[in-house]
Write a protein that holds these residues in place. Structure first.
Motif, mmCIF file in Angstrom:
data_model
loop_
_atom_site.group_PDB
_atom_site.id
_atom_site.type_symbol
_atom_site.label_atom_id
_atom_site.label_comp_id
_atom_site.label_asym_id
_atom_site.label_seq_id
_atom_site.Cartn_x
_atom_site.Cartn_y
_atom_site.Cartn_z
ATOM 1 N N ASP A 81 0.515 -1.161 0.534
ATOM 2 C CA ASP A 81 0.171 -0.143 -0.518
ATOM 3 C C ASP A 81 0.935 1.111 -0.196
ATOM 4 O O ASP A 81 0.257 2.340 -0.331
ATOM 5 C CB ASP A 81 -1.217 -0.101 0.937
ATOM 6 C CG ASP A 81 -0.383 -0.361 2.090
ATOM 7 O OD1 ASP A 81 -0.269 -1.771 2.715
ATOM 8 O OD2 ASP A 81 0.178 0.728 3.625
ATOM 9 N N ASN A 82 2.185 1.177 0.081
ATOM 10 C CA ASN A 82 3.028 2.444 -0.222
ATOM 11 C C ASN A 82 3.211 2.509 -1.300
ATOM 12 O O ASN A 82 3.226 3.581 -1.849
ATOM 13 C CB ASN A 82 4.575 1.988 0.342
ATOM 14 C CG ASN A 82 5.069 0.659 0.423
ATOM 15 O OD1 ASN A 82 4.117 -0.633 -0.116
ATOM 16 N ND2 ASN A 82 6.175 0.966 -0.079
ATOM 17 N N ILE A 83 2.619 1.886 -2.703
ATOM 18 C CA ILE A 83 2.835 2.444 -3.546
ATOM 19 C C ILE A 83 2.061 2.998 -4.899
ATOM 20 O O ILE A 83 0.370 1.695 -4.357
ATOM 21 C CB ILE A 83 3.795 1.028 -4.629
ATOM 22 C CG1 ILE A 83 4.551 0.632 -3.660
ATOM 23 C CG2 ILE A 83 4.097 1.034 -6.068
ATOM 24 C CD1 ILE A 83 5.896 -0.696 -3.908
ATOM 25 N N ASN A 84 1.610 3.247 -5.562
ATOM 26 C CA ASN A 84 1.339 3.602 -6.065
ATOM 27 C C ASN A 84 0.524 2.502 -7.681
ATOM 28 O O ASN A 84 1.896 2.734 -8.914
ATOM 29 C CB ASN A 84 1.509 4.828 -6.843
ATOM 30 C CG ASN A 84 -0.185 5.491 -7.695
ATOM 31 O OD1 ASN A 84 -0.917 5.331 -8.024
ATOM 32 N ND2 ASN A 84 -0.687 6.794 -7.456
ATOM 33 N N ILE A 85 0.261 1.772 -7.361
ATOM 34 C CA ILE A 85 -0.573 0.248 -8.730
ATOM 35 C C ILE A 85 -0.199 1.093 -9.583
ATOM 36 O O ILE A 85 0.145 0.850 -11.143
ATOM 37 C CB ILE A 85 -0.852 -0.489 -7.724
ATOM 38 C CG1 ILE A 85 -0.168 -1.539 -6.151
ATOM 39 C CG2 ILE A 85 -0.483 -2.063 -8.571
ATOM 40 C CD1 ILE A 85 1.416 -1.431 -6.509
ATOM 41 N N GLN A 86 -1.007 1.752 -9.703
ATOM 42 C CA GLN A 86 -1.907 2.345 -11.070
ATOM 43 C C GLN A 86 -0.606 2.732 -11.699
ATOM 44 O O GLN A 86 -0.432 2.637 -12.831
ATOM 45 C CB GLN A 86 -3.229 3.140 -10.765
ATOM 46 C CG GLN A 86 -3.501 2.959 -12.018
ATOM 47 C CD GLN A 86 -4.780 3.571 -11.422
ATOM 48 O OE1 GLN A 86 -6.275 4.398 -10.347
ATOM 49 N NE2 GLN A 86 -5.688 5.129 -12.546
ATOM 50 N N ALA A 87 -0.205 4.209 -11.398
ATOM 51 C CA ALA A 87 0.734 5.198 -12.036
ATOM 52 C C ALA A 87 1.820 3.863 -12.261
ATOM 53 O O ALA A 87 2.242 3.978 -13.217
ATOM 54 C CB ALA A 87 0.889 6.063 -10.952
#
Length: 321
Positions: A81-87
């Motif tokens: 959840d620390n990573i913007n997966i979509q971006a």
């Protein structure tokens, strides 16, 4: 051909990085207890081909926009959840994590936290250290039984199933709530799927192991705690953001619930004057769910293997996107 630049955001066991050193130029933030400052992380990411990250590292759209060479982010954690997966996906960056290798270790800690809270183990240890044990008494630091009680698990994934497996040894009834039915847990462990409300109302122990998403954020609020038994114990070994901590404080103060065992918090690290630490019936740990020597070494090695696989054109062992 120029070697890929791999940046490691926290000091990890050097043996885990040896395979990376064979394929690229590796640089590591030299501190174990001190997280890398945001501005340094962004600067390093600008030229990095791979980032070897921790949960404390925010890999957002701003960072990704400035990282034209980035091909993979390997998170040394099961959560991401620390990573913007979509971006990351839109920019063609592969995001990896380290599941499976920490399942049993985290389940051990979760059940240990449940036992410590129920049987007031930390209170008992502190009672002796404070010089308060003058005599034996029938109800001295009497806790609550674990065996033959009802365990409610929110999030019946790998870790949830491993906790349920441990609960079977205590002859516990196992209820669970999940996004989908876990037929293996039902068949092999005798777990029963129920609604969130039913689980809260029936369980003597409520264990939170759900992932943090927009839908699950602060799912444990005052309304949830009010549905629990006054004698029930709440355990969170997943993410602090799943709990409204202000409401948890109210629930403990008003005796809506009996106790809480917490390995995670909304903001980490917490200070020693955090309101939750003022309760004798709260067992608080510094996010050490997977912190065994063996498991942390395996997590570090898997994070490295994920990077090697991506950079060599192979499918990594654990991808998120």
């Amino acid at each position: 051909m120029e070697k890929p630049f791999i940046y490691v955001t926290r000091k990890v066991p050097e043996e885990a990085l040896l395979p990376l050193m064979e394929i690229g130029e590796v640089e590591m933030w030299p501190h174990e207890m001190e997280p890398i400052p945001r501005e340094i992380l962004i600067e390093k990411a600008k030229t990095a081909t791979a980032l070897y990250t921790m949960l404390s590292d925010k890999i957002d759209e701003k960072l990704l926009d400035q990282s034209p060479n980035l091909k993979v982010v390997s998170n040394m954690a099961v959560g991401f959840d620390n990573i913007n997966i979509q971006a990351a996906t839109e920019k063609g960056v592969v995001v990896c994590n380290t599941p499976d290798v920490l399942t049993d270790t985290t389940a051990d800690l979760t059940f240990g936290l449940l036992m410590a809270t129920a049987r007031r183990i930390v209170e008992g240890a502190e009672y002796i250290k404070a010089g308060n044990w003058k005599n034996w008494a029938p109800m001295l630091l009497a806790g609550t039984d674990i065996h033959h009680k009802t365990l409610g698990i929110i999030g019946m994934g790998r870790i949830g199933a491993a906790v349920a497996k441990r609960a079977k040894g205590f002859d516990m009834e196992i209820l669970y709530h999940n996004r989908t039915h876990n037929s293996d847990a039902e068949k092999e462990l005798g777990a029963t799927y129920v609604s969130f409300q039913h689980l809260l109302e029936r369980s003597d122990f409520v264990v939170c192991l759900a992932p943090l998403t927009e839908k699950t954020k602060e799912m444990f609020d005052i309304e949830a705690f009010k549905q629990m038994k006054n004698s029930s114990i709440f355990i969170n070994a997943s993410r602090g953001g799943l709990v409204n901590e202000d409401d948890l404080i109210i629930a403990l103060s008003s005796k809506e619930i009996a106790a809480a065992g917490l390995d995670v918090f909304r903001e980490e690290p917490i200070s020693n004057d955090h309101p939750l630490l003022g309760f004798s019936n709260v067992v608080a740990l510094p996010h050490i769910g997977s912190a065994s020597v063996e498991t942390r070494q395996e997590m570090a090695k898997l994070a490295s293997r994920n990077i090697i696989d991506v950079l060599s054109g192979k499918k990594p062992e654990a991808t998120v996107n």
